[in-house]
Each structure stands twice: as C-alpha cells, then as structure tokens.
Write a protein that holds these residues in place. Structure first.
Motif, PDB file in Angstrom:
ATOM      1  N   ALA A 235       0.073   3.351  -7.046  1.00 35.24           N
ATOM      2  CA  ALA A 235      -0.530   4.209  -6.012  1.00 35.24           C
ATOM      3  C   ALA A 235       0.414   5.358  -5.664  1.00 35.24           C
ATOM      4  O   ALA A 235       1.635   5.218  -5.775  1.00 35.24           O
ATOM      5  CB  ALA A 235      -0.814   3.388  -4.763  1.00 35.24           C
ATOM      6  N   PRO A 236      -0.128   6.511  -5.223  1.00 34.30           N
ATOM      7  CA  PRO A 236       0.739   7.624  -4.819  1.00 34.30           C
ATOM      8  C   PRO A 236       1.644   7.234  -3.642  1.00 34.30           C
ATOM      9  O   PRO A 236       1.248   6.446  -2.781  1.00 34.30           O
ATOM     10  CB  PRO A 236      -0.236   8.721  -4.381  1.00 34.30           C
ATOM     11  N   VAL A 237       2.848   7.810  -3.616  1.00 34.73           N
ATOM     12  CA  VAL A 237       3.820   7.513  -2.561  1.00 34.73           C
ATOM     13  C   VAL A 237       3.983   8.744  -1.681  1.00 34.73           C
ATOM     14  O   VAL A 237       4.137   9.854  -2.185  1.00 34.73           O
ATOM     15  CB  VAL A 237       5.181   7.118  -3.174  1.00 34.73           C
ATOM     16  N   VAL A 238       3.933   8.557  -0.354  1.00 36.40           N
ATOM     17  CA  VAL A 238       4.102   9.650   0.606  1.00 36.40           C
ATOM     18  C   VAL A 238       5.335   9.336   1.452  1.00 36.40           C
ATOM     19  O   VAL A 238       5.468   8.240   1.983  1.00 36.40           O
ATOM     20  CB  VAL A 238       2.854   9.786   1.506  1.00 36.40           C
ATOM     21  N   ARG A 250       2.131   0.539   4.497  1.00 34.56           N
ATOM     22  CA  ARG A 250       3.140   1.222   5.302  1.00 34.56           C
ATOM     23  C   ARG A 250       4.496   0.516   5.231  1.00 34.56           C
ATOM     24  O   ARG A 250       4.594  -0.665   5.548  1.00 34.56           O
ATOM     25  CB  ARG A 250       2.653   1.322   6.750  1.00 34.56           C
ATOM     26  N   VAL A 251       5.513   1.271   4.814  1.00 32.67           N
ATOM     27  CA  VAL A 251       6.863   0.731   4.646  1.00 32.67           C
ATOM     28  C   VAL A 251       7.763   1.313   5.731  1.00 32.67           C
ATOM     29  O   VAL A 251       8.011   2.517   5.764  1.00 32.67           O
ATOM     30  CB  VAL A 251       7.426   1.079   3.247  1.00 32.67           C
ATOM     31  N   GLU A 281       6.624  -4.787  -4.205  1.00 35.71           N
ATOM     32  CA  GLU A 281       5.696  -5.494  -3.315  1.00 35.71           C
ATOM     33  C   GLU A 281       4.614  -4.533  -2.795  1.00 35.71           C
ATOM     34  O   GLU A 281       3.432  -4.898  -2.719  1.00 35.71           O
ATOM     35  CB  GLU A 281       6.502  -6.122  -2.161  1.00 35.71           C
ATOM     36  N   ALA A 282       5.002  -3.315  -2.451  1.00 38.38           N
ATOM     37  CA  ALA A 282       4.045  -2.308  -1.972  1.00 38.38           C
ATOM     38  C   ALA A 282       3.028  -1.996  -3.076  1.00 38.38           C
ATOM     39  O   ALA A 282       1.827  -1.853  -2.816  1.00 38.38           O
ATOM     40  CB  ALA A 282       4.776  -1.035  -1.554  1.00 38.38           C
ATOM     41  N   ASP A 283       3.522  -1.927  -4.300  1.00 32.41           N
ATOM     42  CA  ASP A 283       2.663  -1.665  -5.453  1.00 32.41           C
ATOM     43  C   ASP A 283       1.611  -2.774  -5.584  1.00 32.41           C
ATOM     44  O   ASP A 283       0.414  -2.525  -5.754  1.00 32.41           O
ATOM     45  CB  ASP A 283       3.562  -1.632  -6.695  1.00 32.41           C
ATOM     46  N   ILE A 294       0.881   4.615  -0.652  1.00 31.65           N
ATOM     47  CA  ILE A 294       1.995   3.896  -0.030  1.00 31.65           C
ATOM     48  C   ILE A 294       2.737   4.908   0.843  1.00 31.65           C
ATOM     49  O   ILE A 294       3.157   5.961   0.350  1.00 31.65           O
ATOM     50  CB  ILE A 294       2.938   3.323  -1.118  1.00 31.65           C
ATOM     51  N   HIS A 295       2.862   4.641   2.147  1.00 26.71           N
ATOM     52  CA  HIS A 295       3.556   5.548   3.067  1.00 26.71           C
ATOM     53  C   HIS A 295       4.903   4.953   3.465  1.00 26.71           C
ATOM     54  O   HIS A 295       4.997   3.775   3.779  1.00 26.71           O
ATOM     55  CB  HIS A 295       2.699   5.784   4.320  1.00 26.71           C
ATOM     56  N   VAL A 296       5.937   5.792   3.452  1.00 30.41           N
ATOM     57  CA  VAL A 296       7.288   5.331   3.762  1.00 30.41           C
ATOM     58  C   VAL A 296       7.850   6.134   4.932  1.00 30.41           C
ATOM     59  O   VAL A 296       7.748   7.370   4.955  1.00 30.41           O
ATOM     60  CB  VAL A 296       8.218   5.468   2.535  1.00 30.41           C
TER      61      VAL A 296
END
Ligand code: TXA
Ligand code: MG
Length: 319
Positions: A235-238, A250-251, A281-283, A294-296
């Motif tokens: 998934a795209p990461v922001v 949400r991380v 894990e987020a993946d 996935i938002h960090v």
C-alpha cells in the motif's frame, strides 16, 4: 534458483557449522547481523554471488557489502587511509560500512563490486554472524535478505516470507538489535562522504571525522543501491501524518497506536529496532483490511531519526 526447501537453523554450534558449510559449498543462507538479516554467500565465488543477485532479483550494477571477521582481513582486500583506520578502531565491529579502494589480488568475485574499483567492507558485531565468519574463514558477501526493493528483514520469519524456497537456509538468531542497515561512509583524509544514513548516527561519526560531506543532488546516486523507491510495502505510504484518517493503517511515534507504534516512549533507538517489523506488519494489516494507505506520524530528524526518515521516505517514494 529453486532449492525447494529452505532449512531453518538454530543459533547454536551445529547451526553455525551448517551455515558455514553451506556457504563454503557456494550456497546462499540468511544470517542475522545486528542491523538486518543478510543474504550470505562466499564473496570469492562467482556462482554464490550470482545466486544472491538471482534470489533477490537485484540489479547487477548494485554492488554487495563484504563482511569480514577482522581488521587484518579488511586490510588484505582494501587500502585503509588514516581516517578509515580511525573509524575502524572506534566503530568496528558495528553498524558501519566503509567504501574503500580495492587492493590488487583481493580475490573477490567481480560480481561483488559490480566492476567498481572500490569495495564496501563491514565487520559485523552480531555473535552468530561472527561465528559463521570464523568457521567459514573467508569474506562473506551479504546484502539485506529481502527481495530487491522490498522491506528489509529483521527476523528469520521476514527472510522466509520473502525468500523461502529461493535460499538454502536461514539461521534464526532472533530479532536484530539495531534494526536499520549500516551507515555507509567513504572515508577520506580530506573530507569523508556519507553515502547512506544508518545504524551509526552521523553525530557519532562527525566527532571523529569532522563534518561529513553529503551530496543530495537529486538523481545523483551515491551508493548505487540508494535507488529512491525502496523498502516498499504494497500500500502507498504517507509521511508526517496527523493520523486522523481511520480508514488508513496508522503508525504512531511517541504514542500507543492508533494501529501500530514505532515507539510508545519516543525513544529513537527503539523506533529503529522496530521500524521494519512495523512496516511488515502495516503491510499485512493494509492487505487484511483493504486499507488505501499506510500513514506514519512525524519522526524527529536527529540521531537514528535520520536513518529512520531516510528509509521511510524511500518507502513513500513514487514507484
Ligand atoms: O547493515 C547492512 O549494511 C546490511 C547487513 C546485511 O550487513 N547489508 C546491506 O546491504 O544493507 P545492501 O546490499 O542492502 O546495501 C549495500 C549498499 C548498497 O546501497 C550498495 O549500492 C552500496 O552498499 N555499495 C556496495 N558497494 C559499494 C561501492 N563500492 N561503492 C558505493 N556503494 C556501494
Ligand atoms: Mg538492502
């Protein structure tokens, strides 16, 4: 390079001996280091090195890091200037890789260096990796043990998830303590260059070398492997998110959750150690919940935060 079954080895004398035997036979093996798991092969064997590139799907122009047990072994392969010697004395064994001029008669496979006249050397600190290096008795080439472009592995389970059936064995030494790859320097007595942020914070290095030289010209690749999209989950990461969108994974940083956290306390060493496990894990969660992204949360840009932000920005880069 299907091996069929990938053996799982324990971090005891038998496991170390078996791993060293496989490496001596030209096979490739996942091994723990203090930074991330490496995909290890005999650095003097063209066949073993070709197997590493093949198993990872790694571009051939991207050279490998050579792992050694001692400084003497490093001196037989490359020339160390005064700065390199000082860095070695202070930070080896540990999460530091140095790019150095090759010596004639170095004995390495040309695949290791991808035709360059320099080589990347590292003395790892992990006791299991050191034991395998001693038992094998030669230089071991080891990139991170993940398919090229994917998230680096910090457990044996991560290695198997990416490479099972493509490698002879993985030695399970538990989770990696540092959690991000080594810092890569090109030491020079007139100005040491920083090629990759990593597990040794630049502040620690600069005390010894003076200010590091970084060339951030866009598109200019310092370490050939520093391709901009890397460590990519599905998934795209922001980045720098306020974590307000509940549809995303949400991380958090310095907080619990909301879904996952790099560190509840805000400790950067803990965040680095958790980084790739949390991304894996987020993946998985993003796939399971069919989440759009996935938002960090923002991470401070000091100490190990520099390496964390470097890896996160590559995970977020356009593919
Ligand atoms: O912590 C680490 O460094 C891990 C563990 C397994 O030791 N290894 C690792 O290897 O991260 P790898 O292959 O994923 O990254 C090696 C980096 C690549 O960016 C590569 O381009 C660069 O080192 N490199 C290797 N030889 C080089 C050279 N002669 N000049 C410049 N960069 C080099
Ligand atoms: Mg890598």
């Amino acid at each position: 390079m299907a091996h069929g079954k990938t053996e799982i080895l324990m971090p005891d004398d038998a496991g170390v001996a078996r791993a060293a035997r496989l490496v001596a036979d030209g096979q490739i093996v996942g091994l723990p280091t203090e930074t991330v798991y490496g995909l290890a092969g005999d650095a003097t064997s063209d066949l073993a090195c070709a197997r590493i590139f093949q198993a990872k799907g790694r571009p051939r122009f991207n050279p490998l890091i050579v792992h050694l047990p001692t400084l003497e072994a490093a001196e037989r392969i490359a020339d160390l200037n005064a700065t390199a010697r000082a860095l070695a004395a202070t930070f080896w064994p540990g999460p530091l890789t140095m790019v150095l001029p090759l010596r004639t008669g170095h004995g390495l496979s040309p695949l290791v260096t991808a035709g360059l006249d320099s080589v990347a050397l590292r003395l790892p600190a992990h006791p299991v990796m050191r034991a395998v290096l001693q038992a094998f008795g030669g230089p071991i080439a080891a990139p991170s043990a993940n398919p090229s472009g994917r998230i680096s592995p910090t457990t044996a389970a991560h290695v198997l998830a990416g490479l099972e059936g493509r490698i002879a064995a993985v030695l399970d030494g538990g989770p990696c303590g540092v959690g991000v790859e080594s810092t890569i320097l090109a030491p020079s007595d007139t100005g040491t260059r920083l090629l990759r942020e990593g597990g040794l914070p630049r502040e620690a290095v600069e005390g010894l070398t003076g200010p590091l030289v970084t060339d951030t010209t866009p598109g200019k690749v310092q370490a050939p492997g520093q391709l901009s999209s890397h460590y990519a989950p599905g998934a795209p990461v922001v980045l720098n998110s306020d974590l307000s969108d509940p549809k995303t994974i949400r991380v958090g940083f310095a907080q619990d959750g909301p879904d996952l956290t790099l560190t509840a306390s805000g400790d950067l060493t803990e965040a680095a150690a958790n980084l790739f496990r949390v991304l894996h894990e987020a993946d998985r969660l993003a796939t399971e919940r069919n989440a759009p992204a996935i938002h960090v949360a923002p991470i401070p840009g000091t100490g190990l935060g520099r390496a964390i932000n470097d890896r996160l920005s590559r995970a977020a880069a356009p593919r």
